[in-house]
Enzyme design. Structure first.
Site, PDB file in Angstrom:
ATOM      1  N   CYS A 319      41.456  41.545  46.352  1.00  0.00           N
ATOM      2  CA  CYS A 319      42.248  42.347  45.410  1.00  0.00           C
ATOM      3  C   CYS A 319      43.739  42.147  45.574  1.00  0.00           C
ATOM      4  O   CYS A 319      44.246  42.117  46.698  1.00  0.00           O
ATOM      5  CB  CYS A 319      41.996  43.832  45.647  1.00  0.00           C
ATOM      6  SG  CYS A 319      40.304  44.289  45.446  1.00  0.00           S
ATOM      7  N   MET A 403      36.710  39.964  40.622  1.00  0.00           N
ATOM      8  CA  MET A 403      36.304  40.104  39.225  1.00  0.00           C
ATOM      9  C   MET A 403      37.530  40.207  38.322  1.00  0.00           C
ATOM     10  O   MET A 403      37.444  40.087  37.108  1.00  0.00           O
ATOM     11  CB  MET A 403      35.388  41.315  39.054  1.00  0.00           C
ATOM     12  CG  MET A 403      34.063  41.144  39.771  1.00  0.00           C
ATOM     13  SD  MET A 403      33.075  39.771  39.114  1.00  0.00           S
ATOM     14  CE  MET A 403      32.109  40.666  37.888  1.00  0.00           C
ATOM     15  N   ARG A 418      36.728  45.453  32.923  1.00  0.00           N
ATOM     16  CA  ARG A 418      36.891  46.191  34.171  1.00  0.00           C
ATOM     17  C   ARG A 418      38.362  46.487  34.420  1.00  0.00           C
ATOM     18  O   ARG A 418      38.727  47.488  34.999  1.00  0.00           O
ATOM     19  CB  ARG A 418      36.320  45.368  35.328  1.00  0.00           C
ATOM     20  CG  ARG A 418      36.423  46.049  36.658  1.00  0.00           C
ATOM     21  CD  ARG A 418      35.669  45.303  37.737  1.00  0.00           C
ATOM     22  NE  ARG A 418      35.261  46.222  38.777  1.00  0.00           N
ATOM     23  CZ  ARG A 418      35.996  46.543  39.832  1.00  0.00           C
ATOM     24  NH1 ARG A 418      37.160  45.997  40.009  1.00  0.00           N
ATOM     25  NH2 ARG A 418      35.548  47.415  40.712  1.00  0.00           N
ATOM     26  N   GLN A 430      44.238  40.517  38.716  1.00  0.00           N
ATOM     27  CA  GLN A 430      44.238  41.544  39.766  1.00  0.00           C
ATOM     28  C   GLN A 430      43.402  41.098  40.958  1.00  0.00           C
ATOM     29  O   GLN A 430      43.023  41.901  41.809  1.00  0.00           O
ATOM     30  CB  GLN A 430      43.706  42.870  39.223  1.00  0.00           C
ATOM     31  CG  GLN A 430      44.599  43.456  38.150  1.00  0.00           C
ATOM     32  CD  GLN A 430      44.328  44.927  37.907  1.00  0.00           C
ATOM     33  OE1 GLN A 430      44.105  45.698  38.825  1.00  0.00           O
ATOM     34  NE2 GLN A 430      44.348  45.322  36.651  1.00  0.00           N
TER      35      GLN A 430
END
Ligand code: XMP
Length: 503
Positions: A319, A403, A418, A430
Protein backbone atom coordinates in the site's frame (compact mmCIF):
# COMPACT_ATOMS: atom_id res chain seq x y z
CA UNK A 1 4.82 -3.54 35.78
CA UNK A 2 3.95 -2.80 32.15
CA UNK A 3 1.14 -0.89 30.49
CA UNK A 4 -2.51 -1.77 30.22
CA UNK A 5 -3.90 -1.56 26.71
CA UNK A 6 -5.48 1.84 27.43
CA UNK A 7 -2.15 3.15 28.75
CA UNK A 8 -0.34 1.78 25.69
CA UNK A 9 -2.63 3.61 23.28
CA UNK A 10 -2.54 6.88 25.17
CA UNK A 11 -3.60 8.96 22.12
CA UNK A 12 -0.27 10.74 21.74
CA UNK A 13 0.77 8.78 18.68
CA UNK A 14 -0.48 6.07 16.34
CA UNK A 15 1.24 2.75 17.01
CA UNK A 16 1.95 -0.18 14.73
CA UNK A 17 2.30 -3.80 15.78
CA UNK A 18 6.01 -3.25 15.75
CA UNK A 19 5.83 -0.49 18.36
CA UNK A 20 5.01 -2.78 21.28
CA UNK A 21 5.52 -6.19 22.84
CA UNK A 22 3.19 -8.29 24.95
CA UNK A 23 4.50 -9.40 28.35
CA UNK A 24 4.98 -13.08 29.03
CA UNK A 25 2.69 -14.57 31.69
CA UNK A 26 2.69 -17.92 33.42
CA UNK A 27 2.64 -21.26 31.59
CA UNK A 28 0.72 -24.15 33.09
CA UNK A 29 -0.51 -26.00 29.99
CA UNK A 30 0.99 -27.60 26.88
CA UNK A 31 0.98 -25.67 23.61
CA UNK A 32 -1.49 -27.93 21.81
CA UNK A 33 -4.15 -26.97 24.35
CA UNK A 34 -4.34 -23.45 22.95
CA UNK A 35 -7.62 -23.18 21.07
CA UNK A 36 -7.79 -20.48 18.39
CA UNK A 37 -11.48 -20.74 17.50
CA UNK A 38 -13.08 -17.41 16.84
CA UNK A 39 -15.86 -15.48 15.15
CA UNK A 40 -15.51 -14.28 11.57
CA UNK A 41 -18.87 -12.50 11.62
CA UNK A 42 -21.87 -12.37 13.91
CA UNK A 43 -22.99 -15.82 12.68
CA UNK A 44 -19.89 -17.53 11.32
CA UNK A 45 -17.42 -19.32 13.58
CA UNK A 46 -13.99 -20.47 12.48
CA UNK A 47 -11.46 -22.72 14.21
CA UNK A 48 -8.51 -20.74 12.79
CA UNK A 49 -8.46 -16.91 12.81
CA UNK A 50 -6.78 -16.63 9.41
CA UNK A 51 -8.21 -15.15 6.20
CA UNK A 52 -6.65 -14.82 2.76
CA UNK A 53 -7.16 -11.42 1.18
CA UNK A 54 -9.40 -10.78 -1.87
CA UNK A 55 -6.51 -9.88 -4.16
CA UNK A 56 -5.94 -11.24 -7.65
CA UNK A 57 -2.47 -12.49 -6.75
CA UNK A 58 -3.70 -14.16 -3.54
CA UNK A 59 -7.15 -15.76 -3.50
CA UNK A 60 -8.91 -17.87 -6.11
CA UNK A 61 -10.52 -21.26 -5.48
CA UNK A 62 -7.31 -23.16 -4.87
CA UNK A 63 -6.24 -20.81 -2.07
CA UNK A 64 -9.78 -20.68 -0.66
CA UNK A 65 -9.98 -24.49 -0.51
CA UNK A 66 -6.63 -24.77 1.26
CA UNK A 67 -7.46 -22.00 3.74
CA UNK A 68 -10.83 -23.58 4.58
CA UNK A 69 -9.32 -27.04 4.99
CA UNK A 70 -7.07 -25.58 7.68
CA UNK A 71 -9.92 -23.87 9.50
CA UNK A 72 -9.63 -20.37 8.06
CA UNK A 73 -11.35 -18.93 5.00
CA UNK A 74 -10.39 -17.41 1.65
CA UNK A 75 -12.13 -14.42 0.06
CA UNK A 76 -12.27 -14.77 -3.75
CA UNK A 77 -11.19 -11.51 -5.40
CA UNK A 78 -13.48 -9.54 -7.73
CA UNK A 79 -11.05 -8.88 -10.59
CA UNK A 80 -12.59 -11.42 -12.97
CA UNK A 81 -13.83 -10.39 -16.40
CA UNK A 82 -17.37 -11.38 -15.38
CA UNK A 83 -19.26 -12.06 -12.16
CA UNK A 84 -20.02 -15.53 -13.55
CA UNK A 85 -16.31 -16.36 -13.45
CA UNK A 86 -16.07 -15.21 -9.86
CA UNK A 87 -19.17 -17.23 -8.95
CA UNK A 88 -17.61 -20.26 -10.68
CA UNK A 89 -14.64 -19.99 -8.30
CA UNK A 90 -17.07 -19.95 -5.36
CA UNK A 91 -18.77 -23.06 -6.78
CA UNK A 92 -15.44 -24.85 -7.07
CA UNK A 93 -14.86 -24.39 -3.35
CA UNK A 94 -18.40 -25.48 -2.56
CA UNK A 95 -18.09 -28.59 -4.72
CA UNK A 96 -14.73 -29.53 -3.26
CA UNK A 97 -14.53 -33.01 -1.86
CA UNK A 98 -11.26 -34.34 -0.62
CA UNK A 99 -9.70 -36.64 -3.17
CA UNK A 100 -11.78 -35.23 -6.04
CA UNK A 101 -9.65 -33.19 -8.44
CA UNK A 102 -12.05 -30.50 -9.63
CA UNK A 103 -9.80 -28.80 -12.16
CA UNK A 104 -8.02 -31.69 -13.88
CA UNK A 105 -5.84 -30.89 -16.87
CA UNK A 106 -7.75 -32.20 -19.93
CA UNK A 107 -7.01 -32.65 -23.62
CA UNK A 108 -9.02 -32.54 -26.90
CA UNK A 109 -9.35 -35.60 -29.18
CA UNK A 110 -7.85 -33.60 -32.04
CA UNK A 111 -4.74 -32.69 -30.03
CA UNK A 112 -1.64 -34.79 -30.63
CA UNK A 113 0.48 -37.08 -28.48
CA UNK A 114 3.06 -34.31 -28.52
CA UNK A 115 0.55 -32.02 -26.72
CA UNK A 116 -0.02 -34.78 -24.19
CA UNK A 117 3.72 -35.10 -23.58
CA UNK A 118 3.94 -31.36 -22.93
CA UNK A 119 1.19 -31.63 -20.34
CA UNK A 120 2.92 -34.60 -18.78
CA UNK A 121 6.25 -32.78 -18.64
CA UNK A 122 4.65 -29.71 -17.06
CA UNK A 123 2.31 -31.34 -14.55
CA UNK A 124 3.64 -34.87 -14.25
CA UNK A 125 0.21 -36.43 -14.76
CA UNK A 126 -0.15 -39.97 -15.93
CA UNK A 127 -3.85 -40.07 -16.84
CA UNK A 128 -5.51 -37.25 -18.76
CA UNK A 129 -9.25 -37.04 -19.48
CA UNK A 130 -10.26 -36.28 -23.06
CA UNK A 131 -13.19 -33.87 -23.49
CA UNK A 132 -14.70 -32.21 -26.55
CA UNK A 133 -13.66 -28.77 -25.30
CA UNK A 134 -10.28 -29.83 -23.93
CA UNK A 135 -11.24 -28.53 -20.47
CA UNK A 136 -13.21 -29.73 -17.46
CA UNK A 137 -16.95 -29.23 -18.01
CA UNK A 138 -16.81 -30.56 -21.57
CA UNK A 139 -18.31 -33.89 -22.72
CA UNK A 140 -16.17 -36.82 -21.63
CA UNK A 141 -14.87 -38.69 -24.71
CA UNK A 142 -12.12 -40.82 -23.25
CA UNK A 143 -9.04 -41.08 -21.07
CA UNK A 144 -5.44 -41.31 -22.17
CA UNK A 145 -2.72 -42.77 -19.96
CA UNK A 146 1.02 -43.41 -20.38
CA UNK A 147 0.23 -46.99 -21.26
CA UNK A 148 -1.69 -45.85 -24.35
CA UNK A 149 1.22 -43.90 -25.76
CA UNK A 150 4.22 -45.94 -24.58
CA UNK A 151 4.52 -47.88 -27.83
CA UNK A 152 4.45 -44.79 -30.06
CA UNK A 153 7.77 -43.74 -31.51
CA UNK A 154 8.86 -40.23 -30.77
CA UNK A 155 8.94 -39.15 -34.39
CA UNK A 156 5.23 -39.94 -34.63
CA UNK A 157 4.16 -37.82 -31.60
CA UNK A 158 3.21 -34.82 -33.68
CA UNK A 159 1.13 -36.77 -36.21
CA UNK A 160 -0.70 -39.13 -33.86
CA UNK A 161 -3.94 -37.71 -32.50
CA UNK A 162 -5.31 -38.42 -29.04
CA UNK A 163 -8.40 -39.82 -30.69
CA UNK A 164 -6.26 -42.64 -32.13
CA UNK A 165 -4.78 -43.73 -28.83
CA UNK A 166 -7.24 -42.91 -26.04
CA UNK A 167 -9.42 -45.40 -24.22
CA UNK A 168 -12.83 -44.33 -25.54
CA UNK A 169 -15.77 -43.43 -23.32
CA UNK A 170 -17.52 -46.81 -23.88
CA UNK A 171 -14.63 -48.72 -22.36
CA UNK A 172 -14.09 -46.43 -19.38
CA UNK A 173 -15.16 -46.97 -15.84
CA UNK A 174 -16.70 -43.73 -14.64
CA UNK A 175 -18.32 -42.40 -11.51
CA UNK A 176 -21.12 -39.96 -10.77
CA UNK A 177 -21.42 -36.93 -8.51
CA UNK A 178 -23.05 -38.73 -5.60
CA UNK A 179 -20.26 -41.27 -5.29
CA UNK A 180 -18.35 -41.27 -2.00
CA UNK A 181 -14.58 -41.47 -1.85
CA UNK A 182 -14.80 -44.91 -0.31
CA UNK A 183 -16.90 -46.21 -3.22
CA UNK A 184 -14.51 -44.63 -5.70
CA UNK A 185 -11.56 -46.17 -3.93
CA UNK A 186 -13.10 -49.64 -3.97
CA UNK A 187 -13.76 -49.40 -7.72
CA UNK A 188 -10.23 -48.24 -8.46
CA UNK A 189 -8.77 -51.03 -6.32
CA UNK A 190 -10.95 -53.79 -7.76
CA UNK A 191 -10.56 -52.77 -11.37
CA UNK A 192 -6.87 -51.93 -10.98
CA UNK A 193 -7.33 -48.48 -12.47
CA UNK A 194 -5.40 -45.31 -11.63
CA UNK A 195 -8.00 -42.68 -12.53
CA UNK A 196 -11.75 -42.46 -12.20
CA UNK A 197 -13.46 -39.66 -14.16
CA UNK A 198 -16.64 -38.30 -12.56
CA UNK A 199 -19.41 -37.02 -14.83
CA UNK A 200 -22.72 -35.25 -14.33
CA UNK A 201 -26.12 -36.24 -15.77
CA UNK A 202 -25.15 -34.88 -19.21
CA UNK A 203 -21.96 -36.93 -19.37
CA UNK A 204 -19.85 -33.82 -18.85
CA UNK A 205 -16.64 -34.19 -16.84
CA UNK A 206 -16.82 -32.57 -13.40
CA UNK A 207 -13.84 -34.08 -11.61
CA UNK A 208 -11.31 -36.83 -11.49
CA UNK A 209 -10.24 -39.19 -8.73
CA UNK A 210 -6.67 -40.45 -8.62
CA UNK A 211 -5.71 -43.58 -6.73
CA UNK A 212 -2.37 -42.07 -5.74
CA UNK A 213 -4.17 -39.10 -4.13
CA UNK A 214 -6.47 -41.37 -2.18
CA UNK A 215 -3.51 -43.12 -0.63
CA UNK A 216 -2.18 -39.87 0.75
CA UNK A 217 -5.54 -38.37 1.69
CA UNK A 218 -5.38 -36.67 5.08
CA UNK A 219 -7.50 -35.52 7.93
CA UNK A 220 -8.16 -31.82 8.37
CA UNK A 221 -9.65 -31.63 11.88
CA UNK A 222 -10.07 -27.84 11.85
CA UNK A 223 -11.84 -27.49 8.46
CA UNK A 224 -14.39 -24.71 8.01
CA UNK A 225 -17.62 -26.38 6.95
CA UNK A 226 -21.03 -24.82 6.36
CA UNK A 227 -24.26 -26.40 7.58
CA UNK A 228 -24.37 -28.66 4.50
CA UNK A 229 -20.87 -29.97 5.11
CA UNK A 230 -19.28 -28.00 2.27
CA UNK A 231 -16.20 -25.84 2.71
CA UNK A 232 -16.88 -22.19 3.54
CA UNK A 233 -15.82 -19.43 1.19
CA UNK A 234 -16.11 -15.67 0.85
CA UNK A 235 -16.15 -13.31 -2.12
CA UNK A 236 -15.38 -9.64 -2.58
CA UNK A 237 -17.90 -7.23 -4.10
CA UNK A 238 -17.82 -3.55 -5.00
CA UNK A 239 -20.40 -0.83 -4.62
CA UNK A 240 -20.94 0.23 -8.23
CA UNK A 241 -23.67 -0.53 -10.77
CA UNK A 242 -23.46 -4.31 -11.05
CA UNK A 243 -23.12 -4.87 -7.29
CA UNK A 244 -26.65 -6.18 -6.76
CA UNK A 245 -26.29 -8.57 -9.69
CA UNK A 246 -23.01 -9.79 -8.22
CA UNK A 247 -24.58 -10.34 -4.80
CA UNK A 248 -27.36 -12.44 -6.37
CA UNK A 249 -25.01 -14.58 -8.45
CA UNK A 250 -22.58 -15.15 -5.59
CA UNK A 251 -25.42 -15.97 -3.20
CA UNK A 252 -26.77 -18.49 -5.71
CA UNK A 253 -23.33 -20.07 -5.91
CA UNK A 254 -23.53 -20.53 -2.12
CA UNK A 255 -21.06 -17.94 -0.89
CA UNK A 256 -21.01 -17.78 2.93
CA UNK A 257 -19.71 -14.28 3.35
CA UNK A 258 -19.44 -11.20 1.15
CA UNK A 259 -16.74 -8.64 1.74
CA UNK A 260 -17.53 -5.15 0.50
CA UNK A 261 -14.08 -4.28 -0.73
CA UNK A 262 -13.20 -0.62 -0.40
CA UNK A 263 -10.19 1.27 0.87
CA UNK A 264 -12.50 3.80 2.52
CA UNK A 265 -15.70 2.06 3.59
CA UNK A 266 -17.55 4.92 5.29
CA UNK A 267 -19.51 6.05 2.23
CA UNK A 268 -23.12 6.47 1.22
CA UNK A 269 -22.49 3.87 -1.54
CA UNK A 270 -21.49 1.22 0.93
CA UNK A 271 -24.24 2.03 3.40
CA UNK A 272 -26.90 1.87 0.67
CA UNK A 273 -25.59 -1.48 -0.56
CA UNK A 274 -25.33 -2.89 2.96
CA UNK A 275 -28.93 -1.94 3.73
CA UNK A 276 -30.13 -3.46 0.47
CA UNK A 277 -28.29 -6.73 1.09
CA UNK A 278 -29.45 -6.98 4.70
CA UNK A 279 -33.05 -6.48 3.66
CA UNK A 280 -32.85 -9.11 0.93
CA UNK A 281 -30.55 -11.54 2.76
CA UNK A 282 -31.06 -10.98 6.51
CA UNK A 283 -28.71 -13.81 7.57
CA UNK A 284 -26.63 -15.43 4.82
CA UNK A 285 -24.47 -14.46 3.09
CA UNK A 286 -23.00 -12.60 6.04
CA UNK A 287 -21.48 -9.21 5.22
CA UNK A 288 -18.07 -7.85 6.15
CA UNK A 289 -18.00 -4.09 5.58
CA UNK A 290 -15.00 -1.79 5.45
CA UNK A 291 -12.31 -0.82 5.38
CA UNK A 292 -12.30 1.56 8.30
CA UNK A 293 -9.78 2.81 10.85
CA UNK A 294 -11.86 4.99 13.17
CA UNK A 295 -14.77 4.40 15.55
CA UNK A 296 -16.91 6.90 13.71
CA UNK A 297 -16.45 5.11 10.39
CA UNK A 298 -17.22 1.79 12.08
CA UNK A 299 -20.42 3.17 13.59
CA UNK A 300 -21.81 4.07 10.15
CA UNK A 301 -21.31 0.52 8.93
CA UNK A 302 -22.50 -1.24 12.06
CA UNK A 303 -25.64 0.91 12.12
CA UNK A 304 -26.27 -0.11 8.51
CA UNK A 305 -26.15 -3.80 9.47
CA UNK A 306 -22.56 -5.01 8.95
CA UNK A 307 -21.91 -8.49 10.39
CA UNK A 308 -18.18 -7.79 10.78
CA UNK A 309 -15.87 -4.84 10.20
CA UNK A 310 -12.61 -4.96 8.26
CA UNK A 311 -9.94 -2.65 9.64
CA UNK A 312 -6.90 -1.20 7.88
CA UNK A 313 -6.00 1.67 5.65
CA UNK A 314 -2.56 1.95 4.16
CA UNK A 315 -0.98 -0.67 6.42
CA UNK A 316 -0.66 -3.37 3.74
CA UNK A 317 2.78 -4.31 2.46
CA UNK A 318 1.96 -3.12 -1.08
CA UNK A 319 0.00 0.00 0.00
CA UNK A 320 0.98 3.57 -0.67
CA UNK A 321 -2.38 5.01 0.38
CA UNK A 322 -0.98 6.90 3.37
CA UNK A 323 1.69 8.52 1.25
CA UNK A 324 -0.55 9.41 -1.67
CA UNK A 325 -3.87 10.20 0.05
CA UNK A 326 -2.42 11.53 3.27
CA UNK A 327 -5.09 9.45 4.93
CA UNK A 328 -4.94 6.31 7.02
CA UNK A 329 -3.88 5.17 10.46
CA UNK A 330 -1.17 3.11 12.10
CA UNK A 331 -2.61 -0.39 12.15
CA UNK A 332 -2.15 -1.14 15.87
CA UNK A 333 -4.09 1.94 16.89
CA UNK A 334 -6.70 1.35 14.17
CA UNK A 335 -7.38 -2.20 15.36
CA UNK A 336 -7.49 -1.16 19.03
CA UNK A 337 -9.83 1.79 18.53
CA UNK A 338 -12.25 0.06 16.19
CA UNK A 339 -12.21 -3.14 18.28
CA UNK A 340 -13.03 -1.21 21.44
CA UNK A 341 -16.11 0.18 19.77
CA UNK A 342 -17.12 -2.93 17.81
CA UNK A 343 -16.84 -5.10 20.95
CA UNK A 344 -19.44 -2.91 22.62
CA UNK A 345 -21.75 -3.58 19.65
CA UNK A 346 -21.03 -7.32 19.52
CA UNK A 347 -19.50 -7.14 16.03
CA UNK A 348 -16.25 -9.02 15.27
CA UNK A 349 -13.44 -7.26 13.48
CA UNK A 350 -10.98 -8.41 10.84
CA UNK A 351 -7.47 -6.91 11.15
CA UNK A 352 -6.43 -6.45 7.53
CA UNK A 353 -2.90 -5.80 6.30
CA UNK A 354 0.54 -5.35 7.77
CA UNK A 355 0.95 -8.94 8.99
CA UNK A 356 4.63 -9.51 8.39
CA UNK A 357 5.27 -12.49 10.59
CA UNK A 358 3.58 -14.88 13.03
CA UNK A 359 3.88 -12.57 16.03
CA UNK A 360 1.90 -9.87 14.22
CA UNK A 361 -1.09 -12.22 14.16
CA UNK A 362 -0.87 -12.71 17.92
CA UNK A 363 -0.58 -8.94 18.41
CA UNK A 364 -3.59 -8.19 16.20
CA UNK A 365 -5.67 -10.71 18.18
CA UNK A 366 -4.47 -9.21 21.47
CA UNK A 367 -5.74 -5.78 20.43
CA UNK A 368 -9.25 -7.13 19.89
CA UNK A 369 -9.32 -8.49 16.32
CA UNK A 370 -11.24 -11.73 15.95
CA UNK A 371 -9.54 -12.67 12.70
CA UNK A 372 -6.53 -11.56 10.71
CA UNK A 373 -6.43 -11.03 6.94
CA UNK A 374 -3.23 -11.53 4.99
CA UNK A 375 -2.13 -10.74 1.46
CA UNK A 376 1.62 -10.63 1.17
CA UNK A 377 2.33 -13.37 3.67
CA UNK A 378 0.35 -15.87 1.57
CA UNK A 379 1.20 -14.56 -1.90
CA UNK A 380 4.35 -16.67 -2.23
CA UNK A 381 2.60 -20.00 -1.61
CA UNK A 382 1.81 -22.70 -4.20
CA UNK A 383 -1.91 -22.09 -3.84
CA UNK A 384 -1.76 -18.38 -4.77
CA UNK A 385 -2.60 -17.66 -8.45
CA UNK A 386 0.29 -17.29 -10.88
CA UNK A 387 3.42 -19.22 -11.73
CA UNK A 388 6.74 -19.12 -9.91
CA UNK A 389 9.73 -17.68 -11.69
CA UNK A 390 13.41 -17.41 -10.82
CA UNK A 391 14.61 -14.03 -9.60
CA UNK A 392 18.05 -12.66 -10.46
CA UNK A 393 19.72 -13.99 -7.30
CA UNK A 394 18.43 -17.52 -7.84
CA UNK A 395 15.42 -17.15 -5.51
CA UNK A 396 12.07 -18.61 -6.55
CA UNK A 397 9.45 -15.83 -6.67
CA UNK A 398 5.79 -15.14 -7.35
CA UNK A 399 4.20 -11.88 -8.37
CA UNK A 400 2.25 -9.95 -5.73
CA UNK A 401 0.50 -6.71 -6.57
CA UNK A 402 -1.61 -4.16 -4.76
CA UNK A 403 -5.22 -4.01 -5.94
CA UNK A 404 -4.71 -0.26 -6.26
CA UNK A 405 -1.59 -0.62 -8.39
CA UNK A 406 -1.83 0.65 -11.97
CA UNK A 407 -1.16 -2.92 -13.07
CA UNK A 408 -4.26 -4.26 -11.26
CA UNK A 409 -6.45 -1.28 -12.09
CA UNK A 410 -5.66 -1.66 -15.77
CA UNK A 411 -6.32 -5.37 -15.59
CA UNK A 412 -9.78 -4.85 -14.23
CA UNK A 413 -12.25 -2.15 -13.47
CA UNK A 414 -13.27 -3.70 -10.16
CA UNK A 415 -9.88 -2.71 -8.79
CA UNK A 416 -10.64 0.87 -9.75
CA UNK A 417 -13.94 0.65 -7.88
CA UNK A 418 -12.14 -0.35 -4.71
CA UNK A 419 -10.29 2.94 -4.90
CA UNK A 420 -13.24 5.01 -6.17
CA UNK A 421 -11.47 5.90 -9.42
CA UNK A 422 -13.82 7.96 -11.59
CA UNK A 423 -12.24 8.19 -14.98
CA UNK A 424 -9.97 6.13 -17.13
CA UNK A 425 -7.97 9.20 -17.98
CA UNK A 426 -6.63 10.00 -14.54
CA UNK A 427 -5.71 7.18 -12.23
CA UNK A 428 -3.90 7.66 -8.96
CA UNK A 429 -2.11 4.49 -7.91
CA UNK A 430 -2.53 3.43 -4.28
CA UNK A 431 -0.38 0.34 -4.49
CA UNK A 432 2.69 -1.18 -6.04
CA UNK A 433 3.62 -4.31 -8.00
CA UNK A 434 6.05 -6.60 -6.23
CA UNK A 435 7.39 -10.12 -5.86
CA UNK A 436 7.26 -12.53 -2.93
CA UNK A 437 9.61 -15.36 -2.23
CA UNK A 438 8.43 -18.95 -2.40
CA UNK A 439 6.81 -19.95 0.89
CA UNK A 440 5.89 -23.51 -0.08
CA UNK A 441 2.38 -24.90 0.27
CA UNK A 442 -0.44 -23.53 2.42
CA UNK A 443 -0.68 -27.09 3.73
CA UNK A 444 2.58 -26.50 5.56
CA UNK A 445 2.57 -22.73 5.94
CA UNK A 446 -0.81 -22.30 7.65
CA UNK A 447 -0.21 -25.10 10.21
CA UNK A 448 3.12 -23.35 10.89
CA UNK A 449 1.38 -20.00 11.46
CA UNK A 450 -1.24 -21.71 13.63
CA UNK A 451 1.32 -23.42 15.82
CA UNK A 452 3.38 -20.24 15.99
CA UNK A 453 0.36 -18.33 17.35
CA UNK A 454 -0.32 -21.16 19.82
CA UNK A 455 3.24 -20.75 21.13
CA UNK A 456 2.71 -17.01 21.52
CA UNK A 457 -0.48 -17.62 23.50
CA UNK A 458 1.29 -20.15 25.69
CA UNK A 459 4.02 -17.61 26.49
CA UNK A 460 1.37 -15.03 27.39
CA UNK A 461 -0.32 -17.70 29.50
CA UNK A 462 -3.72 -17.75 27.79
CA UNK A 463 -5.52 -20.72 26.23
CA UNK A 464 -7.92 -19.01 23.84
CA UNK A 465 -8.64 -15.80 21.98
CA UNK A 466 -11.44 -15.00 24.42
CA UNK A 467 -9.10 -15.49 27.38
CA UNK A 468 -6.46 -13.31 25.71
CA UNK A 469 -8.88 -10.46 25.00
CA UNK A 470 -10.48 -10.67 28.45
CA UNK A 471 -6.99 -10.53 29.93
CA UNK A 472 -6.05 -7.54 27.80
CA UNK A 473 -9.26 -5.56 28.26
CA UNK A 474 -9.44 -6.53 31.97
CA UNK A 475 -5.92 -5.13 32.50
CA UNK A 476 -4.26 -8.48 33.33
CA UNK A 477 -2.25 -8.89 30.13
CA UNK A 478 0.30 -6.08 29.92
CA UNK A 479 2.26 -4.40 27.14
CA UNK A 480 5.40 -2.36 26.70
CA UNK A 481 6.43 0.19 24.06
CA UNK A 482 9.47 -0.62 21.94
CA UNK A 483 12.05 2.07 21.28
CA UNK A 484 13.67 1.99 17.83
CA UNK A 485 16.66 0.32 19.49
CA UNK A 486 14.43 -2.26 21.11
CA UNK A 487 12.91 -3.00 17.72
CA UNK A 488 16.35 -3.52 16.23
CA UNK A 489 17.29 -5.76 19.17
CA UNK A 490 14.09 -7.78 18.76
CA UNK A 491 14.91 -8.56 15.15
CA UNK A 492 17.86 -10.52 13.83
CA UNK A 493 21.06 -8.52 14.37
CA UNK A 494 24.86 -8.48 14.53
CA UNK A 495 25.32 -11.38 12.13
CA UNK A 496 27.53 -11.59 9.09
CA UNK A 497 24.78 -13.35 7.17
CA UNK A 498 21.97 -15.70 8.09
CA UNK A 499 19.43 -18.11 6.75
CA UNK A 500 15.95 -18.34 8.18
CA UNK A 501 14.19 -21.61 7.59
CA UNK A 502 10.55 -21.21 8.61
CA UNK A 503 9.39 -24.74 9.35
P1 XMP B 1 -0.55 -7.29 3.40
O1 XMP B 1 0.29 -6.46 4.31
O2 XMP B 1 -1.05 -8.53 4.04
O3 XMP B 1 -1.82 -6.38 3.08
O4 XMP B 1 0.15 -7.55 2.12
C1 XMP B 1 -2.92 -6.85 2.34
C2 XMP B 1 -4.04 -5.84 2.36
O5 XMP B 1 -3.64 -4.61 1.74
C3 XMP B 1 -4.78 -3.96 1.17
N1 XMP B 1 -4.46 -3.63 -0.21
C4 XMP B 1 -4.07 -2.42 -0.63
N2 XMP B 1 -3.99 -1.24 0.03
N3 XMP B 1 -3.24 -0.20 -1.95
C5 XMP B 1 -3.59 -0.12 -0.64
O6 XMP B 1 -3.52 0.97 -0.07
C6 XMP B 1 -3.30 -1.33 -2.68
O7 XMP B 1 -2.97 -1.37 -3.86
C7 XMP B 1 -3.76 -2.50 -1.99
N4 XMP B 1 -3.99 -3.77 -2.38
C8 XMP B 1 -4.42 -4.43 -1.26
C9 XMP B 1 -5.94 -4.90 1.28
O8 XMP B 1 -6.74 -4.46 2.35
C10 XMP B 1 -5.26 -6.23 1.56
O9 XMP B 1 -6.09 -7.12 2.25
Amino acid sequence: DGLTIDELFDRTMGLTYNDFNIFPGYIDFPVHQVDLSTKLTRLINLKTPLISSPMDTVTESEMAIAMALHGGIGIIHANFATVEEQAAEVSKVKRYKQGFITNPQCIKPTDTVRDLMLIKAKYGFTGTPVTDTGVVGGKLLGLVTSRDVDFIQENRYAITTINDVMVPRERLIIGNESMTLQEAYTILENKKRGKLPIVDGNDCLISLIARTDLKKSRDFPLSSYDLKGQLMVGAAINTRENAKEAVKKLAEAGVDVLVIDSSQGASNYQIALLKWIKEKYPTYPQIVAGNVVTMRQAKFLIDAGADAIRVGMGSGSICITQEVMAVGRAQGTAVYQVARYARSRGVPIVADGGIRDVGYITKALSLGASTVMMGGLLAGTNEAPGEYFWGPSGVRLKKYRGMGSIDAMEAHVSSQERYLVESDAIKVAQGVTATMRDRGSIHKFVPYLYRGVQHGFQDIGVRSITELQEGVYGGKVKFERRSPNAQAEGGVHSLHSYDRQLY
